[in-house]
Scaffold this active site. Structure first.
Site, PDB file in Angstrom:
ATOM      1  CD  GLU A   1      -2.462  32.922   8.439  1.00 16.94           C
ATOM      2  OE1 GLU A   1      -2.110  33.675   7.504  1.00 16.94           O
ATOM      3  OE2 GLU A   1      -1.882  32.884   9.543  1.00 16.94           O
TER       4      GLU A   1
ATOM      5  CG  ASP B   1       3.454  34.257   1.373  1.00 12.16           C
ATOM      6  OD1 ASP B   1       3.220  34.516   2.564  1.00 12.16           O
ATOM      7  OD2 ASP B   1       2.567  34.027   0.538  1.00 12.16           O
TER       8      ASP B   1
END
Length: 257
Positions: free
Chosen positions: A51, A62
């Site tokens: 990824e 995040d």
């Protein structure tokens, strides 16, 4: 290439009774010059797919580690165009499937059709868009389906059984089962309901289920992987690359599969 390559690669590893391990890296963290080296290293270590994160100024999914990696990448003036160009430059050297993780804003600005076509040229097999809900994904699905690029969906701990079933049947490549109610980041433990949740998702999903967000040790990877098909590991991989501890990355992956 694309969805077919991702499906075949994952199926082959599962036929060998291996847990699937998908490492996440931030493109441009330390500069784009290291992207080829890092991807080929992770391929050699046995990654099921890789990824590749695109840095963005407002990364809502995040935690601090990946936010900081994104900031370092942006400090190197990394752009979506530059990442796609870099991936295209060494696609012939790659066997492992590549999944791009990008927020919808950069894709929309790039142009959905143009982005999908650039993904083909760059040898990208799948896409994760963490801030694009099911209800809005029609803006990208036609362009991706036309080029056979897998759109990987995310299921949340808070998702209803009905929504998990919908996500599972629409996800391509694999279903990303988020194991925390929060952002990415290393965690020492998981809520007790995670086991039940992963088993439920696995039961409902026609595609492999990978657990992610917070996996940082091979023990966690093995434990979570025992309830589904494998794991996605981001913050720990990002940290280890940033610290130059590549041998620990290799050990983590090989102990987890």
């Amino acid at each position: 290439m694309g969805k077919e390559k991702l499906d075949n690669y994952l199926n082959q590893l599962q036929s060998e009774n291996k847990n699937l391990f998908v490492p996440y890296i931030m493109a441009g963290d330390g500069g784009l010059d290291n992207l080829e080296e890092r991807i080929l290293f992770l391929q050699e270590c046995g990654a099921a797919a890789i990824e590749v994160g695109i840095p963005f100024s407002d990364p809502v999914a995040d935690g601090p580690t990946i936010q900081n990696a994104g900031k370092r990448s942006l400090d190197h003036a990394t752009t979506l165009t530059a990442v796609l160009d870099k991936l295209a430059s060494f696609k012939e050297k790659r066997i492992v499937p590549i999944i791009v993780m990008a927020y919808i804003n950069p894709i929309y600005k790039y142009g959905v059709e143009s982005f999908a076509e650039s993904c083909v040229q760059a040898g990208i097999d799948g896409l994760i868009i963490p801030d694009l809900p099911l209800e809005e994904e029609a803006m990208v699905t036609d362009a991706l389906q036309h080029r056979a690029i897998a759109l990987i969906r995310l299921a949340a701990l808070t998702s209803s059984s009905e929504r998990i079933e919908t996500l599972a049947h629409r996800s391509e490549g694999f279903l990303y089962a988020v194991t925390v109610t929060g952002t990415t980041g290393v965690r020492s433990s998981y809520e007790s309901k995670v086991k039940t949740y992963l088993q439920q998702v696995k039961q409902q999903s026609p595609v492999p289920v990978l657990a992610g967000f917070g996996v940082s040790t091979n023990e966690q990877a093995k434990e979570l992987g025992s309830y589904c098909d494998g794991v996605v590991v981001g913050s720990k991989i990002v940290d280890l690359f940033h610290e130059g501890k590549t041998e620990q990355i290799k050990q983590l992956i090989q102990a987890s599969i």
